[in-house]
Design a protein around this motif. Structure first.
Motif, PDB file in Angstrom:
ATOM      1  N   ASP A 103       0.824  -1.213   0.000  1.00  0.00           N
ATOM      2  CA  ASP A 103       0.000   0.000   0.000  1.00  0.00           C
ATOM      3  C   ASP A 103       0.861   1.267   0.000  1.00  0.00           C
ATOM      4  OD1 ASP A 103      -1.667   2.156   1.885  1.00  0.00           O
ATOM      5  OD2 ASP A 103      -2.916   1.024   0.482  1.00  0.00           O
ATOM      6  N   HIS A 104       0.359   2.306  -0.679  1.00  0.00           N
ATOM      7  CA  HIS A 104       1.083   3.578  -0.780  1.00  0.00           C
ATOM      8  C   HIS A 104       1.440   4.153   0.588  1.00  0.00           C
ATOM      9  CE1 HIS A 104       0.388   3.664  -5.030  1.00  0.00           C
ATOM     10  NE2 HIS A 104       0.804   4.909  -5.163  1.00  0.00           N
ATOM     11  N   SER A 105       0.501   4.094   1.520  1.00  0.00           N
ATOM     12  CA  SER A 105       0.714   4.710   2.835  1.00  0.00           C
ATOM     13  C   SER A 105       1.844   4.033   3.595  1.00  0.00           C
ATOM     14  CB  SER A 105      -0.572   4.651   3.659  1.00  0.00           C
ATOM     15  OG  SER A 105      -1.003   3.311   3.833  1.00  0.00           O
ATOM     16  N   ILE A 106       1.963   2.719   3.465  1.00  0.00           N
ATOM     17  CA  ILE A 106       3.042   1.993   4.150  1.00  0.00           C
ATOM     18  C   ILE A 106       4.392   2.397   3.587  1.00  0.00           C
ATOM     19  CG2 ILE A 106       4.027  -0.292   4.610  1.00  0.00           C
ATOM     20  CD1 ILE A 106       1.205  -1.424   4.539  1.00  0.00           C
ATOM     21  N   THR A 107       4.470   2.454   2.265  1.00  0.00           N
ATOM     22  CA  THR A 107       5.717   2.882   1.620  1.00  0.00           C
ATOM     23  C   THR A 107       6.073   4.300   2.038  1.00  0.00           C
ATOM     24  OG1 THR A 107       5.202   1.514  -0.309  1.00  0.00           O
ATOM     25  CG2 THR A 107       6.913   3.165  -0.585  1.00  0.00           C
ATOM     26  N   GLY A 108       5.062   5.172   2.085  1.00  0.00           N
ATOM     27  CA  GLY A 108       5.294   6.564   2.482  1.00  0.00           C
ATOM     28  C   GLY A 108       5.837   6.676   3.888  1.00  0.00           C
ATOM     29  N   ILE A 109       5.259   5.919   4.814  1.00  0.00           N
ATOM     30  CA  ILE A 109       5.712   5.952   6.209  1.00  0.00           C
ATOM     31  C   ILE A 109       7.159   5.474   6.326  1.00  0.00           C
ATOM     32  CG2 ILE A 109       5.386   4.899   8.486  1.00  0.00           C
ATOM     33  CD1 ILE A 109       2.360   4.853   7.847  1.00  0.00           C
ATOM     34  N   ILE A 110       7.486   4.397   5.624  1.00  0.00           N
ATOM     35  CA  ILE A 110       8.854   3.853   5.653  1.00  0.00           C
ATOM     36  C   ILE A 110       9.846   4.880   5.124  1.00  0.00           C
ATOM     37  CG2 ILE A 110      10.394   2.093   4.698  1.00  0.00           C
ATOM     38  CD1 ILE A 110       7.987   0.178   4.700  1.00  0.00           C
ATOM     39  N   LEU A 111       9.486   5.528   4.015  1.00  0.00           N
ATOM     40  CA  LEU A 111      10.371   6.524   3.413  1.00  0.00           C
ATOM     41  C   LEU A 111      10.562   7.728   4.323  1.00  0.00           C
ATOM     42  CD1 LEU A 111       9.166   6.456  -0.311  1.00  0.00           C
ATOM     43  CD2 LEU A 111      11.331   5.606   0.584  1.00  0.00           C
ATOM     44  N   VAL A 112       9.486   8.169   4.970  1.00  0.00           N
ATOM     45  CA  VAL A 112       9.579   9.306   5.897  1.00  0.00           C
ATOM     46  C   VAL A 112      10.532   8.987   7.041  1.00  0.00           C
ATOM     47  CG1 VAL A 112       8.315  10.629   7.637  1.00  0.00           C
ATOM     48  CG2 VAL A 112       7.335  10.319   5.366  1.00  0.00           C
ATOM     49  N   ILE A 113      10.436   7.784   7.577  1.00  0.00           N
ATOM     50  CA  ILE A 113      11.313   7.379   8.682  1.00  0.00           C
ATOM     51  C   ILE A 113      12.771   7.333   8.230  1.00  0.00           C
ATOM     52  CG2 ILE A 113      11.919   5.476  10.232  1.00  0.00           C
ATOM     53  CD1 ILE A 113       8.917   4.775  10.318  1.00  0.00           C
ATOM     54  N   LEU A 114      13.027   6.725   7.076  1.00  0.00           N
ATOM     55  CA  LEU A 114      14.399   6.598   6.573  1.00  0.00           C
ATOM     56  C   LEU A 114      15.013   7.965   6.263  1.00  0.00           C
ATOM     57  CD1 LEU A 114      14.041   3.510   4.183  1.00  0.00           C
ATOM     58  CD2 LEU A 114      15.142   3.584   6.421  1.00  0.00           C
ATOM     59  N   VAL A 115      14.237   8.800   5.572  1.00  0.00           N
ATOM     60  CA  VAL A 115      14.732  10.138   5.226  1.00  0.00           C
ATOM     61  C   VAL A 115      14.954  10.974   6.483  1.00  0.00           C
ATOM     62  CG1 VAL A 115      14.176  12.303   4.054  1.00  0.00           C
ATOM     63  CG2 VAL A 115      13.701  10.126   2.937  1.00  0.00           C
ATOM     64  N   GLY A 116      14.044  10.834   7.462  1.00  0.00           N
ATOM     65  CA  GLY A 116      14.187  11.570   8.714  1.00  0.00           C
ATOM     66  C   GLY A 116      15.447  11.192   9.462  1.00  0.00           C
ATOM     67  N   ILE A 117      15.745   9.893   9.523  1.00  0.00           N
ATOM     68  CA  ILE A 117      16.964   9.422  10.199  1.00  0.00           C
ATOM     69  C   ILE A 117      18.203  10.028   9.560  1.00  0.00           C
ATOM     70  CG2 ILE A 117      18.408   7.385  10.624  1.00  0.00           C
ATOM     71  CD1 ILE A 117      15.809   5.767  10.908  1.00  0.00           C
ATOM     72  N   ILE A 118      18.188  10.101   8.239  1.00  0.00           N
ATOM     73  CA  ILE A 118      19.356  10.650   7.520  1.00  0.00           C
ATOM     74  C   ILE A 118      19.439  12.163   7.676  1.00  0.00           C
ATOM     75  CG2 ILE A 118      20.396  10.982   5.245  1.00  0.00           C
ATOM     76  CD1 ILE A 118      19.168   8.276   4.449  1.00  0.00           C
ATOM     77  N   CYS A 119      18.333  12.845   7.435  1.00  0.00           N
ATOM     78  CA  CYS A 119      18.355  14.321   7.424  1.00  0.00           C
ATOM     79  C   CYS A 119      18.627  14.924   8.801  1.00  0.00           C
ATOM     80  CB  CYS A 119      17.027  14.855   6.885  1.00  0.00           C
ATOM     81  SG  CYS A 119      16.808  14.587   5.118  1.00  0.00           S
ATOM     82  N   PHE A 120      18.071  14.329   9.840  1.00  0.00           N
ATOM     83  CA  PHE A 120      18.277  14.884  11.174  1.00  0.00           C
ATOM     84  C   PHE A 120      19.678  14.618  11.709  1.00  0.00           C
ATOM     85  CE2 PHE A 120      13.554  14.791  11.279  1.00  0.00           C
ATOM     86  CZ  PHE A 120      13.372  16.151  11.525  1.00  0.00           C
ATOM     87  N   GLY A 121      20.476  13.910  10.953  1.00  0.00           N
ATOM     88  CA  GLY A 121      21.870  13.701  11.327  1.00  0.00           C
ATOM     89  C   GLY A 121      22.779  14.792  10.783  1.00  0.00           C
TER      90      GLY A 121
END
Length: 308
Positions: A182-200
């Protein structure tokens, strides 16, 4: 709800008509020609130096290294635009648009050289890291703070909302088609991954880019070469169609030369980002002994993007 979506669509179409009007398309092309002439074709004269400088240094005490800045920029340039952009250009402008995309890549390398060198000239060091980019040299070089603020706001919206939205939708659609996710699951995963990288911070972003970008760029190029090799017998006909359509020599596409140029330039800029001012931030973050060196490295990233 439908009326709301239609209003948004009409607004986007209106803005698109202004931003990508014919005069602006040809202006982008003309700027590339101007920088090529003024710089005495730096994108070709210093091609060997581009490669040498890109891979010369990989560590930096302050900011990021030229190589890290390079992979960060390639990561931004190479993406869905290389697939969707080219397909759209061919669909609306005919095969001749590919020729104008090639030409724009060469001219865009000169544009990138100047804009990224300027980013180095006007960068600012804060707590051991460098900050800069188009808004900085508009402010410090042209002394037009209002314009710098306007650019920064628009760039934040495009890079923070619009751009990621397009890429996220493409990824989510691919996963849904391939794995039924589902689109929403993919979106949530991407938000988490991008957040981990960007907030570093910038250091973590470039470390992630160093790992992912070479694999991505090489994958793009190998995939393209595979398609060409498996259809090598058709290559002469494809080249003939591209050249013939670009200059109106092909009877089938003879009436859309202007459309081929427009779509080739539009999709070319969308793909390699030369002149958009978005790649200058990564260029400014690098530590280098001379601004021109970073300009050459960023010119090289245009070629990598165009090949991908």
């Amino acid at each position: 709800m439908n009326n709301f979506l239609e209003s948004i669509s009409c607004g986007v179409d209106f803005l698109n008509g202004i931003v990508w009007s014919d005069w602006l398309v040809y202006f982008c092309f003309a700027v590339g020609v101007l920088f090529t002439v003024v710089g005495r074709v730096p994108q070709l004269r210093y091609l060997k130096e581009m490669v040498r400088l890109t891979f010369k240094e990989k560590d930096s005490g302050a900011g990021v290294s030229p190589y890290q800045s390079f992979v960060l920029t390639v990561g931004a340039r190479v993406g869905t635009a290389n697939i969707v952009g080219v397909a759209a250009a061919i669909a609306f402008g005919g095969p001749g648009s590919v020729f104008w995309m090639w030409l724009l890549a060469i001219l865009g390398a000169a544009t990138s050289f100047f804009e990224c060198a300027l980013a180095q000239v006007y960068k600012t060091e804060v707590d051991g890291e460098y900050y800069g980019g188009t808004s900085y040299y508009i402010d410090k070089g042209l002394h037009m703070k209002w314009f710098a603020i306007a650019f920064a706001v628009i760039a934040a919206i495009v890079n923070g909302v619009a751009g990621p939205g397009i890429h996220t939708n493409a990824i989510a659609s691919a996963f849904e088609i391939s794995f039924g996710l589902d689109h929403s699951i993919t979106g949530i995963i991407l938000v988490i991954l991008v957040g981990i990288i960007c907030f570093g911070g910038i250091k973590r972003i470039v470390r992630a880019s160093e790992l992912l970008v070479p694999v991505m760029a090489i994958g793009y190029i190998l995939a393209a070469l595979s398609v060409v090799l498996f259809n090598i017998t058709k290559l002469p006909g494809v080249i003939a169609a591209i050249i013939g359509s670009a200059f109106g020599l092909n009877a089938l596409f003879g009436g859309i030369v202007g459309s081929a140029i427009s779509w080739g330039v539009m999709r070319g800029v969308y793909s390699n980002e030369a002149g958009l001012g978005t790649a200058t931030n990564a260029a400014a973050a690098a530590e280098t002994s001379h601004p021109a060196k970073q300009g050459l490295i960023q010119s090289f990233s245009i070629y990598i993007d165009s090949n991908a």
